[in-house]
Design a protein around this motif. Sequence first.
Motif, PDB file in Angstrom:
ATOM      1  N   ALA A  63       0.842  -1.207   0.000  1.00  0.00           N
ATOM      2  CA  ALA A  63       0.000   0.000   0.000  1.00  0.00           C
ATOM      3  C   ALA A  63       0.873   1.252   0.000  1.00  0.00           C
ATOM      4  O   ALA A  63       0.612   2.209  -0.748  1.00  0.00           O
ATOM      5  N   LEU A  64       1.912   1.245   0.837  1.00  0.00           N
ATOM      6  CA  LEU A  64       2.826   2.400   0.881  1.00  0.00           C
ATOM      7  C   LEU A  64       3.506   2.606  -0.473  1.00  0.00           C
ATOM      8  O   LEU A  64       3.679   3.736  -0.935  1.00  0.00           O
ATOM      9  N   ALA A  65       3.901   1.489  -1.093  1.00  0.00           N
ATOM     10  CA  ALA A  65       4.576   1.578  -2.398  1.00  0.00           C
ATOM     11  C   ALA A  65       3.637   2.209  -3.425  1.00  0.00           C
ATOM     12  O   ALA A  65       4.044   3.097  -4.187  1.00  0.00           O
ATOM     13  N   GLU A  66       2.391   1.747  -3.435  1.00  0.00           N
ATOM     14  CA  GLU A  66       1.431   2.296  -4.402  1.00  0.00           C
ATOM     15  C   GLU A  66       1.263   3.802  -4.214  1.00  0.00           C
ATOM     16  O   GLU A  66       1.301   4.565  -5.182  1.00  0.00           O
ATOM     17  N   GLU A  67       1.112   4.205  -2.935  1.00  0.00           N
ATOM     18  CA  GLU A  67       0.980   5.648  -2.636  1.00  0.00           C
ATOM     19  C   GLU A  67       2.191   6.437  -3.132  1.00  0.00           C
ATOM     20  O   GLU A  67       2.083   7.601  -3.491  1.00  0.00           O
ATOM     21  N   SER A  68       3.351   5.786  -3.094  1.00  0.00           N
ATOM     22  CA  SER A  68       4.614   6.473  -3.425  1.00  0.00           C
ATOM     23  C   SER A  68       5.020   6.274  -4.881  1.00  0.00           C
ATOM     24  O   SER A  68       6.135   6.636  -5.268  1.00  0.00           O
ATOM     25  N   HIS A  69       4.138   5.655  -5.675  1.00  0.00           N
ATOM     26  CA  HIS A  69       4.427   5.375  -7.091  1.00  0.00           C
ATOM     27  C   HIS A  69       5.665   4.507  -7.268  1.00  0.00           C
ATOM     28  O   HIS A  69       6.445   4.685  -8.206  1.00  0.00           O
ATOM     29  N   LEU A  70       5.827   3.552  -6.320  1.00  0.00           N
ATOM     30  CA  LEU A  70       6.880   2.544  -6.444  1.00  0.00           C
ATOM     31  C   LEU A  70       6.177   1.231  -6.782  1.00  0.00           C
ATOM     32  O   LEU A  70       5.072   0.986  -6.293  1.00  0.00           O
ATOM     33  N   ASP A  71       6.805   0.415  -7.605  1.00  0.00           N
ATOM     34  CA  ASP A  71       6.195  -0.858  -8.005  1.00  0.00           C
ATOM     35  C   ASP A  71       5.988  -1.735  -6.755  1.00  0.00           C
ATOM     36  O   ASP A  71       6.961  -2.106  -6.085  1.00  0.00           O
ATOM     37  N   PRO A  72       4.714  -2.083  -6.416  1.00  0.00           N
ATOM     38  CA  PRO A  72       4.453  -2.888  -5.217  1.00  0.00           C
ATOM     39  C   PRO A  72       5.132  -4.260  -5.271  1.00  0.00           C
ATOM     40  O   PRO A  72       5.551  -4.784  -4.239  1.00  0.00           O
ATOM     41  N   ALA A  73       5.246  -4.831  -6.473  1.00  0.00           N
ATOM     42  CA  ALA A  73       5.913  -6.137  -6.596  1.00  0.00           C
ATOM     43  C   ALA A  73       7.387  -6.006  -6.220  1.00  0.00           C
ATOM     44  O   ALA A  73       7.962  -6.894  -5.579  1.00  0.00           O
ATOM     45  N   PHE A  74       7.991  -4.885  -6.605  1.00  0.00           N
ATOM     46  CA  PHE A  74       9.394  -4.655  -6.240  1.00  0.00           C
ATOM     47  C   PHE A  74       9.508  -4.492  -4.727  1.00  0.00           C
ATOM     48  O   PHE A  74      10.407  -5.066  -4.096  1.00  0.00           O
ATOM     49  N   ALA A  75       8.597  -3.716  -4.124  1.00  0.00           N
ATOM     50  CA  ALA A  75       8.632  -3.500  -2.669  1.00  0.00           C
ATOM     51  C   ALA A  75       8.502  -4.835  -1.941  1.00  0.00           C
ATOM     52  O   ALA A  75       9.215  -5.104  -0.966  1.00  0.00           O
ATOM     53  N   GLU A  76       7.598  -5.677  -2.425  1.00  0.00           N
ATOM     54  CA  GLU A  76       7.391  -6.978  -1.779  1.00  0.00           C
ATOM     55  C   GLU A  76       8.640  -7.862  -1.925  1.00  0.00           C
ATOM     56  O   GLU A  76       9.068  -8.512  -0.967  1.00  0.00           O
ATOM     57  N   PHE A  78      11.706  -6.895  -2.355  1.00  0.00           N
ATOM     58  CA  PHE A  78      12.784  -6.309  -1.546  1.00  0.00           C
ATOM     59  C   PHE A  78      12.616  -6.729  -0.080  1.00  0.00           C
ATOM     60  O   PHE A  78      13.572  -7.160   0.572  1.00  0.00           O
ATOM     61  N   LEU A  79      11.359  -6.638   0.422  1.00  0.00           N
ATOM     62  CA  LEU A  79      11.104  -7.050   1.808  1.00  0.00           C
ATOM     63  C   LEU A  79      11.392  -8.546   1.980  1.00  0.00           C
ATOM     64  O   LEU A  79      12.030  -8.953   2.961  1.00  0.00           O
ATOM     65  N   ALA A  80      10.951  -9.355   1.011  1.00  0.00           N
ATOM     66  CA  ALA A  80      11.151 -10.808   1.111  1.00  0.00           C
ATOM     67  C   ALA A  80      12.645 -11.148   1.178  1.00  0.00           C
ATOM     68  O   ALA A  80      13.053 -12.049   1.921  1.00  0.00           O
ATOM     69  N   PHE A  81      13.455 -10.418   0.420  1.00  0.00           N
ATOM     70  CA  PHE A  81      14.909 -10.648   0.403  1.00  0.00           C
ATOM     71  C   PHE A  81      15.494 -10.381   1.796  1.00  0.00           C
ATOM     72  O   PHE A  81      16.299 -11.167   2.312  1.00  0.00           O
ATOM     73  N   ILE A  82      15.049  -9.299   2.412  1.00  0.00           N
ATOM     74  CA  ILE A  82      15.568  -8.938   3.744  1.00  0.00           C
ATOM     75  C   ILE A  82      15.068  -9.935   4.791  1.00  0.00           C
ATOM     76  O   ILE A  82      15.842 -10.431   5.618  1.00  0.00           O
ATOM     77  N   VAL A  83      13.764 -10.243   4.737  1.00  0.00           N
ATOM     78  CA  VAL A  83      13.172 -11.131   5.746  1.00  0.00           C
ATOM     79  C   VAL A  83      13.809 -12.527   5.669  1.00  0.00           C
ATOM     80  O   VAL A  83      14.055 -13.160   6.704  1.00  0.00           O
ATOM     81  N   ALA A  84      14.110 -12.997   4.464  1.00  0.00           N
ATOM     82  CA  ALA A  84      14.754 -14.318   4.327  1.00  0.00           C
ATOM     83  C   ALA A  84      16.093 -14.332   5.073  1.00  0.00           C
ATOM     84  O   ALA A  84      16.422 -15.304   5.765  1.00  0.00           O
ATOM     85  N   GLU A  85      16.838 -13.257   4.960  1.00  0.00           N
ATOM     86  CA  GLU A  85      18.132 -13.160   5.663  1.00  0.00           C
ATOM     87  C   GLU A  85      17.904 -13.130   7.185  1.00  0.00           C
ATOM     88  O   GLU A  85      18.618 -13.783   7.944  1.00  0.00           O
ATOM     89  N   VAL A  86      16.895 -12.371   7.614  1.00  0.00           N
ATOM     90  CA  VAL A  86      16.581 -12.286   9.054  1.00  0.00           C
ATOM     91  C   VAL A  86      16.227 -13.681   9.587  1.00  0.00           C
ATOM     92  O   VAL A  86      16.689 -14.087  10.663  1.00  0.00           O
TER      93      VAL A  86
END
Length: 100
Positions: A63-76, A78-86
């Motif tokens: 939702a934040l990505a959409e509001e900010s005109h960032l591709d939501p699939a990219f945001a997701e 990016f988060l998945a990459f970080i969370v996998a490491e965590v």
Amino acid sequence: MTEDEAAELQSLRSSIDNIDAALVHLLAERFKCTQRVGHLKASAGMPPADPAREREQIARLRALAEESHLDPAFAEAFLAFIVAEVIHHHERIAEDAARD
Ligand SMILES: C=C(O[C@@H]1C=C(C(=O)O)C=C[C@H]1O)C(=O)O
């Protein structure tokens, strides 16, 4: 390239370098928090991954990505990459705690 364009390119690259530095600092702070979360969860016997929490984060970030005109699939992704490491870190923390 004109002189003006070359100056603009240099200025943009300087901003990109600042943004990249901020991203590294933000990620370092995030990993400090997640390391502590890993220790708290290991001592409480909680699993390394929390899929329900992740679903909430994905919905919020998309939702934040959409509001900010960032591709939501990219945001997701990016988060998945970080969370996998965590989660890898949390697995290691839980293994170490089980050994002690
Ligand atoms: C940090 C946590 O551990 C894992 C990593 C998460 C993250 O990096 O945001 C979110 C959920 C968990 O799968 C947590 O449970 O809060």
